[in-house]
Design a protein around this motif. Structure first.
Motif, PDB file in Angstrom:
ATOM      1  N   THR A 200       0.824  -1.214   0.000  1.00 27.18           N
ATOM      2  CA  THR A 200       0.000   0.000   0.000  1.00 27.18           C
ATOM      3  C   THR A 200       0.860   1.266   0.000  1.00 27.18           C
ATOM      4  O   THR A 200       0.394   2.330   0.410  1.00 27.18           O
ATOM      5  CB  THR A 200      -0.944   0.010   1.225  1.00 27.18           C
ATOM      6  OG1 THR A 200      -0.137  -0.186   2.392  1.00 27.18           O
ATOM      7  CG2 THR A 200      -1.997  -1.054   1.152  1.00 27.18           C
ATOM      8  N   MET A 202       2.333   4.636  -0.867  1.00 19.61           N
ATOM      9  CA  MET A 202       1.695   5.771  -1.579  1.00 19.61           C
ATOM     10  C   MET A 202       2.640   6.282  -2.655  1.00 19.61           C
ATOM     11  O   MET A 202       3.846   6.395  -2.411  1.00 19.61           O
ATOM     12  CB  MET A 202       1.436   6.876  -0.552  1.00 19.61           C
ATOM     13  CG  MET A 202       0.742   8.096  -1.071  1.00 19.61           C
ATOM     14  SD  MET A 202      -0.958   7.805  -1.558  1.00 19.61           S
ATOM     15  CE  MET A 202      -1.734   7.428  -0.002  1.00 19.61           C
ATOM     16  N   PHE A 226      -0.345   5.696  10.834  1.00 25.43           N
ATOM     17  CA  PHE A 226      -0.573   4.438  10.101  1.00 25.43           C
ATOM     18  C   PHE A 226       0.517   4.368   9.037  1.00 25.43           C
ATOM     19  O   PHE A 226       0.252   4.414   7.833  1.00 25.43           O
ATOM     20  CB  PHE A 226      -1.959   4.445   9.446  1.00 25.43           C
ATOM     21  CG  PHE A 226      -3.100   4.568  10.422  1.00 25.43           C
ATOM     22  CD1 PHE A 226      -3.582   3.435  11.088  1.00 25.43           C
ATOM     23  CD2 PHE A 226      -3.690   5.792  10.703  1.00 25.43           C
ATOM     24  CE1 PHE A 226      -4.649   3.539  11.991  1.00 25.43           C
ATOM     25  CE2 PHE A 226      -4.737   5.904  11.605  1.00 25.43           C
ATOM     26  CZ  PHE A 226      -5.219   4.775  12.254  1.00 25.43           C
ATOM     27  N   GLY A 228       2.820   2.285   7.700  1.00 28.95           N
ATOM     28  CA  GLY A 228       3.099   1.267   6.668  1.00 28.95           C
ATOM     29  C   GLY A 228       4.561   1.296   6.262  1.00 28.95           C
ATOM     30  O   GLY A 228       5.466   1.183   7.099  1.00 28.95           O
ATOM     31  N   SER A 229       4.815   1.472   4.951  1.00 31.33           N
ATOM     32  CA  SER A 229       6.209   1.462   4.475  1.00 31.33           C
ATOM     33  C   SER A 229       6.834   2.861   4.508  1.00 31.33           C
ATOM     34  O   SER A 229       7.944   3.055   4.014  1.00 31.33           O
ATOM     35  CB  SER A 229       6.241   0.925   3.042  1.00 31.33           C
ATOM     36  OG  SER A 229       5.549   1.827   2.199  1.00 31.33           O
ATOM     37  N   SER A 231       6.031   5.919   3.098  1.00 29.25           N
ATOM     38  CA  SER A 231       6.123   6.842   1.947  1.00 29.25           C
ATOM     39  C   SER A 231       5.847   8.293   2.327  1.00 29.25           C
ATOM     40  O   SER A 231       6.459   9.203   1.774  1.00 29.25           O
ATOM     41  CB  SER A 231       5.110   6.468   0.879  1.00 29.25           C
ATOM     42  OG  SER A 231       5.088   5.100   0.685  1.00 29.25           O
ATOM     43  N   ASP A 247       2.742   1.961  13.582  1.00 29.49           N
ATOM     44  CA  ASP A 247       1.896   1.031  12.823  1.00 29.49           C
ATOM     45  C   ASP A 247       1.687  -0.212  13.682  1.00 29.49           C
ATOM     46  O   ASP A 247       2.570  -0.592  14.455  1.00 29.49           O
ATOM     47  CB  ASP A 247       2.578   0.636  11.509  1.00 29.49           C
ATOM     48  CG  ASP A 247       1.594   0.060  10.487  1.00 29.49           C
ATOM     49  OD1 ASP A 247       1.312   0.757   9.489  1.00 29.49           O
ATOM     50  OD2 ASP A 247       1.107  -1.076  10.702  1.00 29.49           O
ATOM     51  N   ILE A 248       0.535  -0.846  13.513  1.00 32.61           N
ATOM     52  CA  ILE A 248       0.237  -2.043  14.302  1.00 32.61           C
ATOM     53  C   ILE A 248       1.022  -3.254  13.777  1.00 32.61           C
ATOM     54  O   ILE A 248       1.219  -4.231  14.494  1.00 32.61           O
ATOM     55  CB  ILE A 248      -1.290  -2.328  14.281  1.00 32.61           C
ATOM     56  CG1 ILE A 248      -1.682  -3.232  15.436  1.00 32.61           C
ATOM     57  CG2 ILE A 248      -1.721  -2.894  12.942  1.00 32.61           C
ATOM     58  CD1 ILE A 248      -3.194  -3.348  15.632  1.00 32.61           C
ATOM     59  N   ASN A 292       2.618   0.173  17.273  1.00 30.41           N
ATOM     60  CA  ASN A 292       1.579   0.682  18.172  1.00 30.41           C
ATOM     61  C   ASN A 292       0.215   0.539  17.522  1.00 30.41           C
ATOM     62  O   ASN A 292       0.056   0.759  16.324  1.00 30.41           O
ATOM     63  CB  ASN A 292       1.851   2.172  18.469  1.00 30.41           C
ATOM     64  CG  ASN A 292       0.690   2.874  19.172  1.00 30.41           C
ATOM     65  OD1 ASN A 292       0.166   3.861  18.681  1.00 30.41           O
ATOM     66  ND2 ASN A 292       0.276   2.364  20.297  1.00 30.41           N
ATOM     67  N   ASP A 293      -0.762   0.148  18.350  1.00 28.68           N
ATOM     68  CA  ASP A 293      -2.147   0.137  17.897  1.00 28.68           C
ATOM     69  C   ASP A 293      -2.688   1.542  18.135  1.00 28.68           C
ATOM     70  O   ASP A 293      -2.719   2.009  19.279  1.00 28.68           O
ATOM     71  CB  ASP A 293      -2.907  -0.907  18.723  1.00 28.68           C
ATOM     72  CG  ASP A 293      -4.399  -0.830  18.496  1.00 28.68           C
ATOM     73  OD1 ASP A 293      -4.838  -0.086  17.601  1.00 28.68           O
ATOM     74  OD2 ASP A 293      -5.126  -1.516  19.232  1.00 28.68           O
ATOM     75  N   PHE A 294      -3.106   2.197  17.067  1.00 23.56           N
ATOM     76  CA  PHE A 294      -3.518   3.602  17.181  1.00 23.56           C
ATOM     77  C   PHE A 294      -4.697   3.790  18.137  1.00 23.56           C
ATOM     78  O   PHE A 294      -4.888   4.872  18.687  1.00 23.56           O
ATOM     79  CB  PHE A 294      -3.856   4.160  15.795  1.00 23.56           C
ATOM     80  CG  PHE A 294      -4.124   5.634  15.801  1.00 23.56           C
ATOM     81  CD1 PHE A 294      -3.150   6.537  16.200  1.00 23.56           C
ATOM     82  CD2 PHE A 294      -5.362   6.132  15.414  1.00 23.56           C
ATOM     83  CE1 PHE A 294      -3.392   7.907  16.211  1.00 23.56           C
ATOM     84  CE2 PHE A 294      -5.613   7.505  15.423  1.00 23.56           C
ATOM     85  CZ  PHE A 294      -4.623   8.386  15.823  1.00 23.56           C
ATOM     86  N   ASP A 311      -2.539   7.839   5.844  1.00 25.62           N
ATOM     87  CA  ASP A 311      -3.492   7.119   5.007  1.00 25.62           C
ATOM     88  C   ASP A 311      -3.980   5.933   5.838  1.00 25.62           C
ATOM     89  O   ASP A 311      -3.363   4.864   5.819  1.00 25.62           O
ATOM     90  CB  ASP A 311      -2.778   6.629   3.732  1.00 25.62           C
ATOM     91  CG  ASP A 311      -3.732   5.928   2.789  1.00 25.62           C
ATOM     92  OD1 ASP A 311      -4.952   6.156   2.891  1.00 25.62           O
ATOM     93  OD2 ASP A 311      -3.252   5.141   1.940  1.00 25.62           O
ATOM     94  N   GLU A 318      -5.676  -4.037   3.229  1.00 28.83           N
ATOM     95  CA  GLU A 318      -5.060  -4.391   4.500  1.00 28.83           C
ATOM     96  C   GLU A 318      -6.160  -4.454   5.558  1.00 28.83           C
ATOM     97  O   GLU A 318      -7.223  -3.869   5.369  1.00 28.83           O
ATOM     98  CB  GLU A 318      -3.951  -3.406   4.894  1.00 28.83           C
ATOM     99  CG  GLU A 318      -4.368  -2.030   5.340  1.00 28.83           C
ATOM    100  CD  GLU A 318      -5.041  -1.180   4.269  1.00 28.83           C
ATOM    101  OE1 GLU A 318      -6.277  -1.328   4.111  1.00 28.83           O
ATOM    102  OE2 GLU A 318      -4.378  -0.386   3.625  1.00 28.83           O
ATOM    103  N   GLU A 321      -7.747  -3.470  11.949  1.00 27.34           N
ATOM    104  CA  GLU A 321      -7.787  -4.206  13.213  1.00 27.34           C
ATOM    105  C   GLU A 321      -7.236  -3.344  14.335  1.00 27.34           C
ATOM    106  O   GLU A 321      -6.407  -2.475  14.125  1.00 27.34           O
ATOM    107  CB  GLU A 321      -6.882  -5.440  13.121  1.00 27.34           C
ATOM    108  CG  GLU A 321      -7.400  -6.521  12.225  1.00 27.34           C
ATOM    109  CD  GLU A 321      -6.384  -7.643  12.081  1.00 27.34           C
ATOM    110  OE1 GLU A 321      -6.807  -8.780  11.917  1.00 27.34           O
ATOM    111  OE2 GLU A 321      -5.163  -7.363  12.153  1.00 27.34           O
ATOM    112  N   TYR A 347     -11.557  -2.876  13.599  1.00 27.63           N
ATOM    113  CA  TYR A 347     -11.414  -1.451  13.948  1.00 27.63           C
ATOM    114  C   TYR A 347     -12.227  -0.696  12.896  1.00 27.63           C
ATOM    115  O   TYR A 347     -11.737  -0.395  11.818  1.00 27.63           O
ATOM    116  CB  TYR A 347      -9.920  -1.108  13.867  1.00 27.63           C
ATOM    117  CG  TYR A 347      -9.464   0.209  14.453  1.00 27.63           C
ATOM    118  CD1 TYR A 347     -10.266   0.989  15.289  1.00 27.63           C
ATOM    119  CD2 TYR A 347      -8.174   0.677  14.190  1.00 27.63           C
ATOM    120  CE1 TYR A 347      -9.801   2.178  15.830  1.00 27.63           C
ATOM    121  CE2 TYR A 347      -7.703   1.864  14.727  1.00 27.63           C
ATOM    122  CZ  TYR A 347      -8.525   2.611  15.539  1.00 27.63           C
ATOM    123  OH  TYR A 347      -8.058   3.793  16.077  1.00 27.63           O
TER     124      TYR A 347
END
Ligand SMILES: C[S@@+](CC[C@H](N)C(=O)[O-])C[C@H]1O[C@@H](n2cnc3c(N)ncnc32)[C@H](O)[C@@H]1O
Length: 467
Positions: A200, A202, A226, A228-229, A231, A247-248, A292-294, A311, A318, A321, A347
């Motif tokens: 995912t 961006m 959130f 992710g990678s 970007s 990110d979780i 971390n879980d937001f 994002d 994805e 959760e 979530y």
């Protein structure tokens, strides 16, 4: 009165934009003008369908500062003349005194004339013929085709619809090239050559647009919750932000998810967000990324960010959760605590955006911006269905169409006031995007094959049972 005098002194410019992400153009320029405190005046109301604006700025420095940061802007001319026909354009240029040209190009400066035609192709020979029509210009310097001191540019605009190209151009423009926009950076940050990417990630153009919407400036603290990678962190760091992400997904943050490139079987040893930052020579702007879980924020109450760009997951490519359990009064025993992997529950989208708004109210500095994507169904979309709070002003809202039915909107909120205790976040009308998406989505061929095979199987069992 001083303002009027300044306006009179303002020079005329042509801003030429890339013909993509059109809805993002105006919000990007507005954000940058506000960030840099630059005044710009339209001489002709811009039309969304046209990739150019005719504007005035107080100084050439202002245009250059704007162009240095703009991803939508392709290039900028000091506009000497424009008209609806070539004859009219030449008449205007011929009517100028010699002193006009002398004040714009010094005698000792070399120059060239470049021809650009928009939406219609011309051969080199035809272009040379167009250049020769400018032979009357009282410009004294020598012609130099490679790296001249001054590049004069002639543009013919034939609209934007390749199937409806008129014989004669709608507009023609002539002026002195001043500068290009930042589009080269899109190539530099291309996902194709980036060390670490995920499913995912961006794309660089949208990431940079988001960073501009967030008005990132040197030394800002920027969070992507959130991440992710990462970007969006790359784009924010390009503009001087110190970046941090959460990110979780532990595997994603440690570069251990399945590779996203088709030909790559295993991930390289040091694929990570940090490695990307180093690839682009912005490693010094990277603070850290944390698992971390937001929905369970771990930040101290007094931590403040200049910008939050993100994002969030929509639950399509994805999972959406959060840590939790459906079981009541669930307690993990002491002996299992060290090895316990928490269970997760859905979530929901309205909760995600409720948490994002509430987090921003608490952790954004006054004047700071939250820039986030929001998925919608195009047919039923209204602004009422967006998350909102009186202390977060929605300053921009641009659509990126994803399919016939769906799109996502880039929302830019600015924190205009500190919230009073107990003030309510409006998330009542947020549609469950994920649920509606899977309800309305057309079945893919492989899903159809599986469903039909299952049906055949069930019928066979029924048949055998009857026997
Ligand atoms: C759309 S992706 C973000 C992609 C990112 N912008 C990039 O360029 O790679 C959404 C991310 O949210 C993460 N996520 C999902 N649920 C989360 C939660 N409860 N807390 C924190 N992150 C979560 C996912 O693991 C995923 O990496």
């Amino acid at each position: 009165m001083r303002y009027i005098n300044n306006m009179r002194k303002m020079k005329k410019y042509l801003l030429w934009f890339a013909n993509e992400n059109i809805e993002f153009r105006r919000p990007e320029i507005d954000s940058l003008l506000a960030l840099m405190n630059i005044k710009m005046k339209f001489l002709q109301e811009p039309q969304n369908s046209e990739p150019f604006w005719i504007v005035q700025f107080e100084s050439e420095d202002d245009v250059k500062k704007l162009a240095e940061r703009s991803v939508s802007l392709k290039m900028c001319l000091e506009l000497w003349a424009y008209a609806e026909t070539t004859t009219k354009l030449h008449d205007i240029l011929k009517s100028y005194q010699k002193s006009f040209y002398e004040s714009h190009i010094a005698t000792e400066q070399s120059f060239k004339i470049k021809v650009e035609t928009f939406c219609k192709h011309f051969t080199q020979k035809e272009k040379v013929e167009k250049i020769e029509q400018f032979n009357y210009l009282p410009v004294e310097g020598t012609v130099k085709l490679k790296d001249p001191d001054v590049c004069l540019q002639y543009i013919e605009y034939y609209g934007t619809i390749p199937t409806k190209v008129p014989d004669e151009p709608y507009y023609v423009f002539f002026g002195k090239w001043i500068t290009d926009g930042l589009r080269q950076l899109i190539q530099t940050l291309s996902l194709k050559s980036r060390k670490f990417i995920g499913n995912t990630s961006m794309d660089p153009e949208l990431s940079l647009l988001m960073a501009n919407q967030a008005q990132i400036k040197n030394g800002d603290m920027v969070l992507d919750p959130f991440v992710g990678s990462g970007s969006l962190l790359i784009a924010a760091a390009q503009f001087g932000g110190y970046v941090i992400g959460t990110d979780i997904n532990y595997l994603m943050l440690h570069g251990k998810t399945k590779p996203s490139r088709i030909k790559q079987k295993v991930r390289e040893i040091n694929e990570s967000i940090k490695a990307n930052m180093e690839q682009y020579k912005i490693g010094h702007r990277y603070l850290d990324v944390l698992v971390n879980d937001f929905s369970c924020s771990f930040w101290r109450d007094d931590v403040k960010f200049d910008a939050i760009i993100t994002d969030p997951p929509y639950g399509i490519r994805e999972a959406t959760e959060r840590v939790g359990t459906e079981k009541e009064n669930y307690i993990v025993s002491e002996e299992h605590l060290s090895t316990h992997i928490p269970s997760k529950v859905e979530y929901g989208i309205s909760r995600i955006y409720g948490d994002l708004i509430s987090f921003s109210l608490k952790h954004l500095k006054l004047g700071g911006r939250l820039v986030c994507w929001f998925p919608i169904f195009r047919e039923t979309y209204t602004e009422d269905g967006l998350p909102s709070h009186p202390c977060l002003k929605l300053v921009a809202n641009s659509e990126q169409v994803l399919s016939k039915l769906t799109s996502r909107r880039l929302l830019t909120f600015e924190k205009i006031e500190e919230p009073t205790p107990g003030s309510k976040i409006n998330i009542q009308n947020i549609l469950d995007f994920r649920e509606k998406y899977f309800e309305t989505r057309e079945e893919t061929r492989s899903e159809k094959r599986i469903r039909e095979a299952e049906l055949r199987n069930q019928n066979r069992i029924k048949y055998l049972n009857k026997k």
